[in-house]
Scaffold this active site. Structure first.
Site, PDB file in Angstrom:
ATOM      1  CG  HIS A 199      -1.994  -1.030   1.150  1.00 20.73           C
ATOM      2  ND1 HIS A 199      -3.033  -1.091   2.052  1.00 20.73           N
ATOM      3  CD2 HIS A 199      -2.213  -2.044   0.269  1.00 20.73           C
ATOM      4  CE1 HIS A 199      -3.841  -2.082   1.748  1.00 20.73           C
ATOM      5  NE2 HIS A 199      -3.365  -2.684   0.673  1.00 20.73           N
ATOM      6  CD  GLU A 220      -0.998   3.931   3.942  1.00 16.99           C
ATOM      7  OE1 GLU A 220      -2.129   4.218   4.376  1.00 16.99           O
ATOM      8  OE2 GLU A 220      -0.809   3.018   3.095  1.00 16.99           O
ATOM      9  CB  CYS A 244      -5.873  -0.792   5.749  1.00 22.09           C
ATOM     10  SG  CYS A 244      -4.257  -1.559   5.556  1.00 22.09           S
ATOM     11  CB  CYS A 279      -1.110   0.456   6.272  1.00 20.59           C
ATOM     12  SG  CYS A 279      -0.974  -0.282   4.633  1.00 20.59           S
ATOM     13  CB  ALA A 325     -27.808  11.092  -0.492  1.00 21.60           C
TER      14      ALA A 325
END
Length: 227
Positions: free
Chosen positions: A60, A62, A88, A97, A164
């Protein structure tokens, strides 16, 4: 700690925008993972390394940034890490991570936006804080959400549907399209997919839509994804 503009604001935003630019290098190459960018700087505000999300099952952003710093002969202990998305918090196809960041001795993590994945959404920040890492969230958040808009709509529609609820009907499509960086046509298709034909107001309970639930296979897949 939520982001509040102060004397460090311009510095945080400068490095986060570099991370945003780095994230673009990953767009289209991350499978169902988000295209994330990361930059690491030392306590004096000097660049150490950068990285972006690689293919599924690979580093990832990082971790890629930390490896880049080490490849340049630069340690990251005491450094500040800028990541466009919250690190994560669970072991999927790759280790968590947030745990790896803490173990590397990073002192501060600055985040663009929270990860809407149901198994993260604040959990990554909690791991970091519990390990004594300072966390600042919300830096350039609107820019990051716009950049990751297509991923959010495809992988975590509950975030947009929840948002929404607070928007007036006449502004719903245009406002959501702006927030997620897509055109009105795409947003109209998205909303139609996640609403029944007679449901004009969207409601969200525990990640599902009454009378219009996500298909079980889709919901299960969301919980398994990441890595």
């Amino acid at each position: 700690m939520s982001y509040a503009p102060d004397a460090m604001s311009q510095e945080h935003e400068k490095w986060m925008r570099l991370a945003i630019a780095e994230a673009e290098l990953a767009r289209g190459n991350t499978g169902d993972n988000p295209w994330v960018g990361c930059v690491i700087v030392n306590p004096r505000g000097e660049f150490l390394g950068r990285g972006h999300t690689l293919s599924p099952g690979e580093d990832h952003a990082e971790i890629a940034a930390a490896r880049d710093a080490h490849s340049r002969g630069r340690g990251v202990v005491g450094a500040t890490l800028y990541s466009t998305l919250e690190p994560c918090s669970f072991h999927g196809r790759t280790p968590a991570c947030s745990t790896s960041i803490a173990e590397r001795g990073i002192a501060r993590v600055v985040i663009g936006m929270r990860d809407p994945h149901p198994r993260v959404d604040g959990a990554g920040m909690l791991i970091l804080r519990d390990a004594g890492v300072e966390v600042i969230e919300g830096v350039c958040e609107s820019e990051v959400r716009c950049q990751l808009g297509l991923w959010v709509l495809a992988q975590h529609p509950h975030e947009a549907l929840r948002r929404a609820q607070a928007l007036p009907g006449q502004e719903l499509v245009s406002r959501l399209a702006e927030v997620y960086g897509v055109d009105r046509g795409r947003m109209e298709v998205f909303l139609a997919k996640h609403r029944t034909s007679d449901e004009r107001r969207i409601s969200h309970i525990d990640g599902t839509l009454p009378n219009n639930r996500l298909q079980p296979s889709a919901a299960d897949a969301i919980l398994r994804r990441r890595g």
